[in-house]
Design a protein around this motif. Structure first.
Motif, PDB file in Angstrom:
ATOM      1  N   VAL A 101      44.878  43.055  34.357  1.00 30.31           N
ATOM      2  CA  VAL A 101      44.550  41.918  34.710  1.00 30.31           C
ATOM      3  C   VAL A 101      44.182  41.400  34.018  1.00 30.31           C
ATOM      4  CG1 VAL A 101      44.861  42.846  37.287  1.00 30.31           C
ATOM      5  CG2 VAL A 101      42.769  43.549  36.139  1.00 30.31           C
ATOM      6  N   PRO A 102      43.499  40.026  34.456  1.00 28.18           N
ATOM      7  CA  PRO A 102      42.633  39.560  32.759  1.00 28.18           C
ATOM      8  C   PRO A 102      41.784  39.772  32.926  1.00 28.18           C
ATOM      9  CG  PRO A 102      43.449  38.015  34.329  1.00 28.18           C
ATOM     10  CD  PRO A 102      44.171  39.119  34.808  1.00 28.18           C
ATOM     11  N   SER A 103      40.103  39.908  32.660  1.00 24.97           N
ATOM     12  CA  SER A 103      39.130  39.623  33.058  1.00 24.97           C
ATOM     13  C   SER A 103      38.290  38.785  33.574  1.00 24.97           C
ATOM     14  CB  SER A 103      38.754  40.881  31.626  1.00 24.97           C
ATOM     15  OG  SER A 103      38.152  40.105  30.915  1.00 24.97           O
ATOM     16  N   GLN A 104      38.535  38.536  34.158  1.00 23.29           N
ATOM     17  CA  GLN A 104      37.546  37.598  35.048  1.00 23.29           C
ATOM     18  C   GLN A 104      38.135  37.640  36.644  1.00 23.29           C
ATOM     19  OE1 GLN A 104      40.858  35.549  32.978  1.00 23.29           O
ATOM     20  NE2 GLN A 104      41.908  34.348  34.735  1.00 23.29           N
ATOM     21  N   VAL A 105      38.013  36.397  38.081  1.00 24.23           N
ATOM     22  CA  VAL A 105      38.387  37.169  39.376  1.00 24.23           C
ATOM     23  C   VAL A 105      39.730  36.888  39.322  1.00 24.23           C
ATOM     24  CG1 VAL A 105      37.587  35.859  41.637  1.00 24.23           C
ATOM     25  CG2 VAL A 105      36.053  35.715  39.794  1.00 24.23           C
ATOM     26  N   VAL A 106      40.176  37.723  39.931  1.00 29.60           N
ATOM     27  CA  VAL A 106      41.984  37.993  39.730  1.00 29.60           C
ATOM     28  C   VAL A 106      41.742  38.320  41.471  1.00 29.60           C
ATOM     29  CG1 VAL A 106      43.267  39.677  39.765  1.00 29.60           C
ATOM     30  CG2 VAL A 106      41.881  39.281  37.845  1.00 29.60           C
ATOM     31  N   ARG A 107      42.530  37.133  42.121  1.00 29.68           N
ATOM     32  CA  ARG A 107      43.179  37.389  43.465  1.00 29.68           C
ATOM     33  C   ARG A 107      44.007  38.593  43.688  1.00 29.68           C
ATOM     34  NH1 ARG A 107      44.702  31.743  46.152  1.00 29.68           N
ATOM     35  NH2 ARG A 107      44.629  32.219  47.847  1.00 29.68           N
ATOM     36  N   LYS A 152      33.818  50.534  44.048  1.00 24.90           N
ATOM     37  CA  LYS A 152      32.929  48.842  42.636  1.00 24.90           C
ATOM     38  C   LYS A 152      34.043  47.777  44.313  1.00 24.90           C
ATOM     39  CE  LYS A 152      35.200  45.101  39.794  1.00 24.90           C
ATOM     40  NZ  LYS A 152      33.605  44.556  39.067  1.00 24.90           N
ATOM     41  N   SER A 153      33.080  46.843  44.524  1.00 22.87           N
ATOM     42  CA  SER A 153      33.390  45.935  45.677  1.00 22.87           C
ATOM     43  C   SER A 153      34.095  44.967  45.067  1.00 22.87           C
ATOM     44  CB  SER A 153      31.806  45.053  46.573  1.00 22.87           C
ATOM     45  OG  SER A 153      31.153  44.749  44.952  1.00 22.87           O
ATOM     46  N   PHE A 154      34.727  43.881  46.353  1.00 19.52           N
ATOM     47  CA  PHE A 154      35.544  43.396  46.832  1.00 19.52           C
ATOM     48  C   PHE A 154      35.371  42.382  47.426  1.00 19.52           C
ATOM     49  CE2 PHE A 154      37.334  46.710  48.292  1.00 19.52           C
ATOM     50  CZ  PHE A 154      37.749  46.259  49.645  1.00 19.52           C
ATOM     51  N   TYR A 155      36.159  40.771  47.292  1.00 23.46           N
ATOM     52  CA  TYR A 155      36.144  40.086  48.422  1.00 23.46           C
ATOM     53  C   TYR A 155      36.940  40.003  48.956  1.00 23.46           C
ATOM     54  CZ  TYR A 155      31.111  39.061  46.303  1.00 23.46           C
ATOM     55  OH  TYR A 155      30.421  38.967  45.816  1.00 23.46           O
ATOM     56  N   GLN A 156      36.999  39.816  50.632  1.00 24.61           N
ATOM     57  CA  GLN A 156      38.208  39.033  51.775  1.00 24.61           C
ATOM     58  C   GLN A 156      37.935  38.336  51.426  1.00 24.61           C
ATOM     59  OE1 GLN A 156      39.179  41.553  54.998  1.00 24.61           O
ATOM     60  NE2 GLN A 156      40.745  40.089  55.459  1.00 24.61           N
ATOM     61  N   ILE A 157      39.065  37.329  51.073  1.00 22.62           N
ATOM     62  CA  ILE A 157      39.182  35.847  51.378  1.00 22.62           C
ATOM     63  C   ILE A 157      40.596  35.195  52.566  1.00 22.62           C
ATOM     64  CG2 ILE A 157      37.740  34.997  49.177  1.00 22.62           C
ATOM     65  CD1 ILE A 157      41.087  34.268  48.416  1.00 22.62           C
ATOM     66  N   PHE A 204      37.299  41.413  37.479  1.00 22.77           N
ATOM     67  CA  PHE A 204      36.595  42.099  36.146  1.00 22.77           C
ATOM     68  C   PHE A 204      35.734  41.291  35.346  1.00 22.77           C
ATOM     69  CE2 PHE A 204      41.265  43.167  39.024  1.00 22.77           C
ATOM     70  CZ  PHE A 204      40.332  44.373  39.249  1.00 22.77           C
ATOM     71  N   SER A 205      35.275  40.711  35.776  1.00 26.38           N
ATOM     72  CA  SER A 205      35.033  39.691  34.284  1.00 26.38           C
ATOM     73  C   SER A 205      34.226  41.285  33.198  1.00 26.38           C
ATOM     74  CB  SER A 205      33.729  38.815  34.916  1.00 26.38           C
ATOM     75  OG  SER A 205      34.309  38.170  35.107  1.00 26.38           O
ATOM     76  N   SER A 206      33.155  41.969  33.287  1.00 20.55           N
ATOM     77  CA  SER A 206      32.166  42.715  32.613  1.00 20.55           C
ATOM     78  C   SER A 206      33.377  43.947  32.193  1.00 20.55           C
ATOM     79  CB  SER A 206      31.318  43.314  33.522  1.00 20.55           C
ATOM     80  OG  SER A 206      31.782  44.089  34.468  1.00 20.55           O
ATOM     81  N   MET A 207      35.309  43.982  33.011  1.00 21.82           N
ATOM     82  CA  MET A 207      35.774  45.548  33.382  1.00 21.82           C
ATOM     83  C   MET A 207      36.833  45.290  31.711  1.00 21.82           C
ATOM     84  SD  MET A 207      36.061  46.050  36.353  1.00 21.82           S
ATOM     85  CE  MET A 207      36.488  48.118  35.978  1.00 21.82           C
ATOM     86  N   GLN A 208      36.643  44.519  30.776  1.00 19.21           N
ATOM     87  CA  GLN A 208      37.394  44.350  29.692  1.00 19.21           C
ATOM     88  C   GLN A 208      37.862  45.175  28.896  1.00 19.21           C
ATOM     89  OE1 GLN A 208      37.994  40.936  27.451  1.00 19.21           O
ATOM     90  NE2 GLN A 208      39.645  41.772  25.507  1.00 19.21           N
ATOM     91  N   GLY A 209      39.299  46.034  28.761  1.00 18.19           N
ATOM     92  CA  GLY A 209      39.180  47.768  28.066  1.00 18.19           C
ATOM     93  C   GLY A 209      39.568  48.428  28.943  1.00 18.19           C
ATOM     94  N   ILE A 245      44.786  50.471  37.593  1.00 20.67           N
ATOM     95  CA  ILE A 245      44.800  48.682  37.119  1.00 20.67           C
ATOM     96  C   ILE A 245      44.048  48.920  35.789  1.00 20.67           C
ATOM     97  CG2 ILE A 245      43.389  46.844  37.798  1.00 20.67           C
ATOM     98  CD1 ILE A 245      43.739  47.384  40.904  1.00 20.67           C
ATOM     99  N   ASP A 246      44.730  48.164  34.522  1.00 20.13           N
ATOM    100  CA  ASP A 246      43.756  47.988  33.548  1.00 20.13           C
ATOM    101  C   ASP A 246      43.850  47.011  33.147  1.00 20.13           C
ATOM    102  OD1 ASP A 246      44.955  50.097  32.825  1.00 20.13           O
ATOM    103  OD2 ASP A 246      47.219  49.675  31.819  1.00 20.13           O
ATOM    104  N   VAL A 247      42.526  46.751  32.947  1.00 19.25           N
ATOM    105  CA  VAL A 247      41.936  44.979  32.057  1.00 19.25           C
ATOM    106  C   VAL A 247      42.109  44.971  30.644  1.00 19.25           C
ATOM    107  CG1 VAL A 247      39.534  43.670  33.031  1.00 19.25           C
ATOM    108  CG2 VAL A 247      40.334  45.324  34.335  1.00 19.25           C
ATOM    109  N   ILE A 248      42.016  43.721  31.235  1.00 16.51           N
ATOM    110  CA  ILE A 248      43.027  42.849  29.164  1.00 16.51           C
ATOM    111  C   ILE A 248      41.886  41.886  29.448  1.00 16.51           C
ATOM    112  CG2 ILE A 248      44.873  44.199  29.741  1.00 16.51           C
ATOM    113  CD1 ILE A 248      46.260  41.278  29.919  1.00 16.51           C
ATOM    114  N   ALA A 249      42.537  40.454  28.617  1.00 17.21           N
ATOM    115  CA  ALA A 249      41.753  40.005  27.825  1.00 17.21           C
ATOM    116  C   ALA A 249      41.500  38.513  28.988  1.00 17.21           C
ATOM    117  CB  ALA A 249      41.860  39.266  26.748  1.00 17.21           C
ATOM    118  N   PRO A 250      40.828  38.518  29.574  1.00 21.01           N
ATOM    119  CA  PRO A 250      40.936  36.800  30.249  1.00 21.01           C
ATOM    120  C   PRO A 250      41.638  35.708  29.299  1.00 21.01           C
ATOM    121  CG  PRO A 250      38.996  36.645  28.458  1.00 21.01           C
ATOM    122  CD  PRO A 250      39.664  38.119  28.475  1.00 21.01           C
ATOM    123  N   THR A 251      41.727  34.662  30.468  1.00 22.06           N
ATOM    124  CA  THR A 251      43.005  33.849  30.243  1.00 22.06           C
ATOM    125  C   THR A 251      42.128  32.521  29.989  1.00 22.06           C
ATOM    126  OG1 THR A 251      42.897  33.301  32.733  1.00 22.06           O
ATOM    127  CG2 THR A 251      44.370  35.377  32.086  1.00 22.06           C
TER     128      THR A 251
END
Ligand code: C2O
Ligand code: CU
Ligand code: CU
Length: 579
Positions: free
Chosen positions: A206-212, A232-237, A267-272, A319-325
């Protein structure tokens, strides 16, 4: 000697990490207004050296994700290439009963079913799966199901991740049981293997940003208590049938079979970094299948405590956090929509549905029944007048939790045991988990579609319970265009016989009428189209013994409904013609 031993252990551990995980399969998408789906058999190598027999849609296992737009008219061609009859149901969608794909709308092997409908649903995650009476579990377990993503203009206005397979991922979780030859077992208490989108031991980048993540519990019986490793928390939408009013922050989210939830994870602060989507089933309350305990002693579920998933906290997806899009979503919206439940002051009817076990109060294996009776294809359990606003009160008088599902409508929960429901259950739903000895009430409206022949289903979404008869059916009828059925048989008319069924070369329907008048018989196909009408007239009173003979050779093979009417007496029954 000692050194070799340590190296060997080290090798085995790294082998698990390097070779043991497979990139998560993301189903292909189909979009537009014309869809071709072929249900077929296939094979998958879930285990090296073993060929598992499967079923899929346009492929070996699971099916494509259908992307639909609210307001568009779609036609779907569903071809059955199996050697078995099946059906395809659009779970959660508001369509006419003849397009709903319930157990009456069978697709015979080698034939194509062509439902058409306008998409009336709000943006959310729905799914499709077979619904053949007594065979739903087998067909779904073998792999027939897929996602439906509905998009609409309200959702499009919100700054949300919606790039499929880039920042928006469908995740269907299914626990499965395999026999020694790695064939699927339909005894679901042995379901110790987790498949995500049909992938065993999966990982997702997943990219290091907000993911759905669009979570669907597609399991036969198991409930998950989703969470991310390390709390780690998440939001149900969104819930089953649409957006919630506002995103709701969680560290745990329980989903029973059939339920869906869309969540946003930042996942913004989780790259790598690597994390895990998990089920914290140790927190599930007893009586929910998947919890530590369901039933007790001789009344328990056989082998339940031997299943390593029950009551345990286990990984579902790495879940592996990779570079943002480019153009990443980096914020969580503050509001989403306004859900307005129907008002209890405008309720036309309240129905009480009581769940019991035919094996007695302590029995957690079933068969379970609703209001004391098992599902019968030829019995309509409720007639619901079109446009009724109703409260359905679900009384679970068993020691096991049942996810109750109803076709045709989305509902709003009113209360659980008289108390307010949690905020993430305040949106539109079509499945609700009713806990042991709990009473849950919902409110809904039956609008737009009526059909005096083809019913909608309601049932427990534990597929074993559904197949065992924990299901009922209702007709939505419009009093302006059909006669109201009179449940009491007038003395003047008696339906004597209708046999045999299926029958060749003709089906005989005998009756007795003691007054002057006429008796009408109409035959309808499964889409509700009239295909034959026969009328017998009697000028005088007196005992008329007579019968209708439907000459089957004049009708193609298939499932029909016939309706016999004499004065206020109306009866509808199913007829199968097979040649
Ligand atoms: Cu998802 Cu009647 O089923
Ligand atoms: Cu459904
Ligand atoms: Cu059940």
């Amino acid at each position: 000697m000692k050194l070799t031993y340590i190296i060997l252990i080290g090798y085995l551990i790294s082998a698990v990490f390097i070779y043991g995980q497979t990139q998560l399969t993301i189903p292909d998408t189909l979009s537009g207004t014309n869809f071709n789906l072929t249900v077929k058999s296939g094979t998958v190598n879930f285990y090296p050296g073993f060929v598992t027999n499967t079923m899929g849609v346009n492929g070996n296992y699971l099916g494509p994700t259908l992307i639909l737009r609210k307001g568009e008219h779609v036609q779907i061609n569903v071809t059955n290439s199996l050697t078995d009859t099946t059906t395809i149901h659009w779970h959660g969608m508001h369509v006419a009963p003849e397009n709903d794909g319930g157990p009456h709308t069978v697709i015979l092997p080698g034939t194509t079913w062509q439902p058409q409908f306008t998409v009336m649903d709000n943006a959310a995650t729905y799914w499709y799966h077979p619904h053949l009476h007594k065979k739903t579990n087998e067909h779904v377990t073998k792999g027939v199901s897929g996602f439906i993503i509905v998009r609409d203009s309200n959702e499009a206005k919100i700054n949300l991740p919606r790039r499929y397979s880039v920042d928006d991922f469908p995740i269907v979780v299914q626990s499965r049981a395999f026999d020694a030859n790695k064939q699927f077992l339909f005894k679901s208490e042995l379901d110790s293997v987790i498949l995500v989108n049909g992938t065993k031991n999966p990982y997702l980048q997943v990219p290091s940003q907000v993911v759905r993540l669009r979570l669907l519990n597609g399991s036969t019986e198991r409930t998950y208590n989703f969470g991310l490793k390390g709390n780690k928390s998440f939001y149900q939408i969104a819930g089953d049938g649409g957006l919630l009013n506002v995103p709701i922050l969680f560290t745990r989210l329980r989903l029973a079979p059939g339920e869906r939830a869309e969540i946003l994870v930042d996942f913004s602060s989780m790259q790598g970094q690597t994390t895990y989507l998990m089920s914290y089933a140790s927190d599930l309350s007893n009586g929910i299948i998947g919890a530590r305990q369901v039933g007790m002693g001789i009344n328990g579920i056989p082998n339940y405590s031997n299943n390593k998933l029950n009551g345990a906290d286990f990984n579902i997806l790495r879940i592996d956090v990779i570079a943002p899009t480019v153009n990443p979503i980096t914020t969580i919206p503050t509001s989403l929509t306004t859900n307005i439940p129907w008002n209890t002051a405008s309720v036309n009817a309240t129905r009480i549905l009581t769940f019991t076990s035919t094996g007695g109060m302590m029995n957690v294996v079933g068969p379970f029944v609703i209001n004391g009776v098992p599902f019968n294809m030829n019995t309509i359990n409720y007639n619901v007048p079109l446009n009724n606003i109703e409260i359905w009160e679900l009384r679970n008088q068993t020691l096991v939790a049942h996810p109750f599902h109803i076709h045709d409508v989305q509902f709003y929960l009113l209360d659980r045991n008289g108390s307010a429901v949690p905020s993430n259950e305040k949106g539109r739903k079509d499945v609700v988990l009713v806990l042991p000895l709990e009473t849950v009430r919902f409110i809904t409206k039956f609008e737009n579609f009526s059909n005096s022949m083809v019913p909608y289903m309601y049932h427990c979404h534990l597929l074993t319970h559904e197949d065992d008869g924990m299901m009922g059916q209702f007709l939505v009828t419009n009093t302006t265009d059909v006669e109201i059925e009179n449940p009491s048989l007038p003395n003047e008319f008696l339906l004597m016989q209708n046999y045999p069924n299926p029958f060749n070369p003709s089906t005989v329907i005998g009756y007795q009428l003691s007054i002057a008048g006429h008796v009408t018989l109409k035959v309808y196909d499964i889409l509700g189209r009239e295909v034959a009408t026969l009328v017998n007239e009697y000028q005088t009173a007196g005992l008329h013994h007579s019968q209708f003979a439907i000459i089957n050779s004049q009708l193609p093979s298939g499932v029909y409904l016939y309706r016999i009417q004499a004065g206020y007496f109306t009866e509808t029954k199913k007829m199968i013609i097979s040649k």
